[in-house]
Design a protein around this motif. Structure first.
Motif, PDB file in Angstrom:
ATOM      1  N   ILE A   1      16.514  -8.123  19.543  1.00 12.93           N
ATOM      2  CA  ILE A   1      17.339  -7.017  20.027  1.00 12.93           C
ATOM      3  C   ILE A   1      18.650  -6.956  19.258  1.00 12.93           C
ATOM      4  CG2 ILE A   1      18.589  -6.089  22.002  1.00 12.93           C
ATOM      5  CD1 ILE A   1      15.539  -5.817  22.208  1.00 12.93           C
ATOM      6  N   ASP A   2      19.315  -8.101  19.092  1.00 12.80           N
ATOM      7  CA  ASP A   2      20.594  -8.134  18.373  1.00 12.80           C
ATOM      8  C   ASP A   2      20.426  -7.662  16.929  1.00 12.80           C
ATOM      9  OD1 ASP A   2      21.876  -9.061  20.607  1.00 12.80           O
ATOM     10  OD2 ASP A   2      21.927 -11.161  19.958  1.00 12.80           O
ATOM     11  N   LYS A   3      19.341  -8.094  16.301  1.00 16.02           N
ATOM     12  CA  LYS A   3      19.086  -7.724  14.906  1.00 16.02           C
ATOM     13  C   LYS A   3      18.933  -6.208  14.774  1.00 16.02           C
ATOM     14  CE  LYS A   3      18.106  -9.621  10.801  1.00 16.02           C
ATOM     15  NZ  LYS A   3      19.012 -10.573  10.112  1.00 16.02           N
ATOM     16  N   ILE A   4      18.163  -5.615  15.649  1.00 20.38           N
ATOM     17  CA  ILE A   4      17.947  -4.165  15.600  1.00 20.38           C
ATOM     18  C   ILE A   4      19.248  -3.417  15.868  1.00 20.38           C
ATOM     19  CG2 ILE A   4      16.784  -2.232  16.731  1.00 20.38           C
ATOM     20  CD1 ILE A   4      14.446  -4.133  17.275  1.00 20.38           C
ATOM     21  N   GLU A   5      19.990  -3.870  16.880  1.00 24.98           N
ATOM     22  CA  GLU A   5      21.234  -3.191  17.225  1.00 24.98           C
ATOM     23  C   GLU A   5      22.252  -3.261  16.083  1.00 24.98           C
ATOM     24  OE1 GLU A   5      21.347  -3.450  22.098  1.00 24.98           O
ATOM     25  OE2 GLU A   5      22.514  -4.895  20.931  1.00 24.98           O
ATOM     26  N   GLN A   6      22.336  -4.427  15.431  1.00 23.26           N
ATOM     27  CA  GLN A   6      23.288  -4.594  14.333  1.00 23.26           C
ATOM     28  C   GLN A   6      22.913  -3.750  13.118  1.00 23.26           C
ATOM     29  OE1 GLN A   6      23.337  -8.829  13.643  1.00 23.26           O
ATOM     30  NE2 GLN A   6      24.210  -9.266  15.664  1.00 23.26           N
ATOM     31  N   GLU A   7      21.631  -3.737  12.785  1.00 20.83           N
ATOM     32  CA  GLU A   7      21.200  -3.059  11.567  1.00 20.83           C
ATOM     33  C   GLU A   7      21.038  -1.549  11.747  1.00 20.83           C
ATOM     34  OE1 GLU A   7      17.740  -4.981  10.045  1.00 20.83           O
ATOM     35  OE2 GLU A   7      18.822  -6.837   9.535  1.00 20.83           O
ATOM     36  N   GLU A   8      20.681  -1.124  12.959  1.00 13.55           N
ATOM     37  CA  GLU A   8      20.401   0.294  13.178  1.00 13.55           C
ATOM     38  C   GLU A   8      21.453   0.995  14.027  1.00 13.55           C
ATOM     39  OE1 GLU A   8      16.417   0.781  14.618  1.00 13.55           O
ATOM     40  OE2 GLU A   8      15.575  -0.610  13.140  1.00 13.55           O
ATOM     41  N   LYS A   9      22.447   0.235  14.477  1.00 14.53           N
ATOM     42  CA  LYS A   9      23.521   0.803  15.308  1.00 14.53           C
ATOM     43  C   LYS A   9      22.948   1.581  16.494  1.00 14.53           C
ATOM     44  CE  LYS A   9      26.197  -0.697  12.058  1.00 14.53           C
ATOM     45  NZ  LYS A   9      26.873  -2.017  12.223  1.00 14.53           N
ATOM     46  N   ASN A  10      21.932   0.977  17.097  1.00 13.88           N
ATOM     47  CA  ASN A  10      21.229   1.640  18.190  1.00 13.88           C
ATOM     48  C   ASN A  10      21.162   0.692  19.380  1.00 13.88           C
ATOM     49  OD1 ASN A  10      19.623   3.400  19.693  1.00 13.88           O
ATOM     50  ND2 ASN A  10      17.732   2.593  18.812  1.00 13.88           N
ATOM     51  N   LYS A  11      21.810   1.054  20.477  1.00  9.80           N
ATOM     52  CA  LYS A  11      21.863   0.187  21.656  1.00  9.80           C
ATOM     53  C   LYS A  11      20.531   0.195  22.390  1.00  9.80           C
ATOM     54  CE  LYS A  11      24.417  -2.452  24.349  1.00  9.80           C
ATOM     55  NZ  LYS A  11      24.971  -3.724  23.865  1.00  9.80           N
ATOM     56  N   ILE A  12      20.004  -0.976  22.683  1.00 10.64           N
ATOM     57  CA  ILE A  12      18.734  -1.099  23.399  1.00 10.64           C
ATOM     58  C   ILE A  12      19.020  -1.599  24.813  1.00 10.64           C
ATOM     59  CG2 ILE A  12      16.507  -2.293  23.476  1.00 10.64           C
ATOM     60  CD1 ILE A  12      16.707  -2.416  20.382  1.00 10.64           C
ATOM     61  N   GLU A  13      18.760  -0.765  25.790  1.00 11.86           N
ATOM     62  CA  GLU A  13      19.072  -1.090  27.180  1.00 11.86           C
ATOM     63  C   GLU A  13      17.891  -1.680  27.934  1.00 11.86           C
ATOM     64  OE1 GLU A  13      21.994  -1.094  28.203  1.00 11.86           O
ATOM     65  OE2 GLU A  13      23.093   0.245  26.862  1.00 11.86           O
ATOM     66  N   GLU A  14      16.667  -1.433  27.449  1.00 10.69           N
ATOM     67  CA  GLU A  14      15.473  -1.948  28.121  1.00 10.69           C
ATOM     68  C   GLU A  14      14.350  -2.103  27.108  1.00 10.69           C
ATOM     69  OE1 GLU A  14      15.335   1.182  31.009  1.00 10.69           O
ATOM     70  OE2 GLU A  14      13.879   2.335  29.842  1.00 10.69           O
ATOM     71  N   PHE A  15      13.432  -3.012  27.382  1.00  9.26           N
ATOM     72  CA  PHE A  15      12.328  -3.260  26.453  1.00  9.26           C
ATOM     73  C   PHE A  15      11.194  -3.956  27.195  1.00  9.26           C
ATOM     74  CE2 PHE A  15      15.040  -6.942  26.459  1.00  9.26           C
ATOM     75  CZ  PHE A  15      14.206  -8.033  26.320  1.00  9.26           C
ATOM     76  N   ILE A  16      10.022  -3.960  26.563  1.00  6.24           N
ATOM     77  CA  ILE A  16       8.846  -4.610  27.133  1.00  6.24           C
ATOM     78  C   ILE A  16       8.353  -5.686  26.170  1.00  6.24           C
ATOM     79  CG2 ILE A  16       7.299  -2.846  26.167  1.00  6.24           C
ATOM     80  CD1 ILE A  16       5.510  -3.233  28.647  1.00  6.24           C
ATOM     81  N   VAL A  17       7.937  -6.806  26.713  1.00  7.48           N
ATOM     82  CA  VAL A  17       7.364  -7.897  25.922  1.00  7.48           C
ATOM     83  C   VAL A  17       5.874  -7.991  26.238  1.00  7.48           C
ATOM     84  CG1 VAL A  17       7.355 -10.383  25.485  1.00  7.48           C
ATOM     85  CG2 VAL A  17       9.529  -9.187  25.853  1.00  7.48           C
ATOM     86  N   LEU A  18       5.058  -7.991  25.193  1.00  6.80           N
ATOM     87  CA  LEU A  18       3.604  -8.072  25.326  1.00  6.80           C
ATOM     88  C   LEU A  18       3.104  -9.255  24.509  1.00  6.80           C
ATOM     89  CD1 LEU A  18       2.878  -4.270  24.775  1.00  6.80           C
ATOM     90  CD2 LEU A  18       2.980  -5.459  26.983  1.00  6.80           C
ATOM     91  N   GLN A  19       2.677 -10.294  25.178  1.00  4.77           N
ATOM     92  CA  GLN A  19       2.209 -11.475  24.449  1.00  4.77           C
ATOM     93  C   GLN A  19       0.811 -11.224  23.864  1.00  4.77           C
ATOM     94  OE1 GLN A  19       4.477 -15.243  26.278  1.00  4.77           O
ATOM     95  NE2 GLN A  19       2.611 -14.725  27.367  1.00  4.77           N
ATOM     96  N   PRO A  20       0.596 -11.638  22.610  1.00  8.15           N
ATOM     97  CA  PRO A  20      -0.706 -11.411  21.983  1.00  8.15           C
ATOM     98  C   PRO A  20      -1.826 -12.249  22.570  1.00  8.15           C
ATOM     99  CG  PRO A  20       0.690 -12.745  20.564  1.00  8.15           C
ATOM    100  CD  PRO A  20       1.545 -12.297  21.705  1.00  8.15           C
ATOM    101  N   THR A  21      -1.466 -13.213  23.408  1.00  8.37           N
ATOM    102  CA  THR A  21      -2.456 -14.097  24.037  1.00  8.37           C
ATOM    103  C   THR A  21      -3.099 -13.474  25.276  1.00  8.37           C
ATOM    104  OG1 THR A  21      -0.576 -15.176  25.103  1.00  8.37           O
ATOM    105  CG2 THR A  21      -1.512 -16.255  23.155  1.00  8.37           C
ATOM    106  N   SER A  22      -2.804 -12.196  25.527  1.00  7.25           N
ATOM    107  CA  SER A  22      -3.396 -11.469  26.661  1.00  7.25           C
ATOM    108  C   SER A  22      -4.174 -10.261  26.138  1.00  7.25           C
ATOM    109  CB  SER A  22      -2.305 -11.018  27.637  1.00  7.25           C
ATOM    110  OG  SER A  22      -1.601 -12.109  28.163  1.00  7.25           O
ATOM    111  N   PRO A  23      -5.285 -10.489  25.447  1.00  4.74           N
ATOM    112  CA  PRO A  23      -5.997  -9.383  24.796  1.00  4.74           C
ATOM    113  C   PRO A  23      -6.733  -8.444  25.738  1.00  4.74           C
ATOM    114  CG  PRO A  23      -7.252 -11.410  24.578  1.00  4.74           C
ATOM    115  CD  PRO A  23      -5.936 -11.787  25.186  1.00  4.74           C
TER     116      PRO A  23
END
Length: 225
Positions: A87-109
């Motif tokens: 999140i920090d990397k995206i916000e710093q490089e794209e100047k775009n604030k991320i307020e919410e997100f979803i995590v999807l683990q690849p171990t749940s196919p």
């Protein structure tokens, strides 16, 4: 909503599991495809330290903005620290604030786009701080025990041991398939707040692959569909 798929290269329980062939496709492909089919997800990012995984996920349509540093790729690395890094990397490089997100683990196919969209709808309708996918436990946790080195039983719970199964309240465990967060929850270092909710999933789609037994069980379930 932004989707983050964490997929490091090292795995001791099942080496190479994230891109291991599962019914004709790398295992991670099922999660990428589900995320891309979701009506609620606008962007799919994979966080990995592996160039081999990077090549595979780009083929299936996900982004890898940068490789994860070694400090966030060993067994001691915190998942929350990985999410913060992305999140920090995206916000710093794209100047775009991320307020919410979803995590999807690849171990749940076995988790698909319908599960994802339903969980996000729950998150939105409840105005939740977080939503985590859960599955109903088939046996009471009050039957569980510690086992000492000499094989003797050690009680975990002192109460409810003598109760019949019908008298004990159902319990649920996180199945690892879906985690949805507001950024402010991430900053607390916890997955939950007083405004967190469970998205319930059936047992036959709740396989979380850690070892070869889990992998073979997932193959069996997929072959039955």
């Amino acid at each position: 909503m932004l989707a983050i798929i964490p997929a490091r290269g090292g795995s001791k329980g099942l080496p190479g599991k994230n891109i291991k062939d599962l019914k004709g496709k790398p295992m991670i492909a099922y999660t990428i495809e589900a995320a891309l089919k979701s009506e609620k997800i606008s962007r799919v990012i994979v966080s990995t330290d592996s160039k081999e995984i990077e090549k595979v996920v780009k083929y299936y349509g996900a982004e890898v903005p940068c490789l994860r540093p070694a400090s966030l790729s060993d067994d001691k690395a915190s998942s929350l620290d990985v999410y913060r890094y992305v999140i920090d990397k995206i916000e710093q490089e794209e100047k775009n604030k991320i307020e919410e997100f979803i995590v999807l683990q690849p171990t749940s196919p076995l988790r698909n786009e319908i599960h994802i969209d339903e969980a996000i709808n729950l998150f939105e309708n409840k105005e939740a701080d977080s939503v985590v996918s859960y599955c109903k436990e088939s046996h009471s946790i009050f039957w569980h025990k510690y086992i000492d080195g000499d094989g003797s039983f050690v009680e975990i719970f002192k109460d409810n041991f003598q109760k019949n199964r019908q008298e004990i309240r159902n319990t649920y465990y996180p199945n690892g398939a879906i985690y949805i967060f507001k950024r402010k929850v991430l900053e607390t270092g916890k997955y939950y707040s007083e405004k967190s909710y469970a998205y319930l999933m059936d047992r036959n789609v709740s396989v979380d692959i850690d070892d070869i037994d889990d992998f073979q069980y997932a193959e069996f379930l997929m072959s039955k569909k």
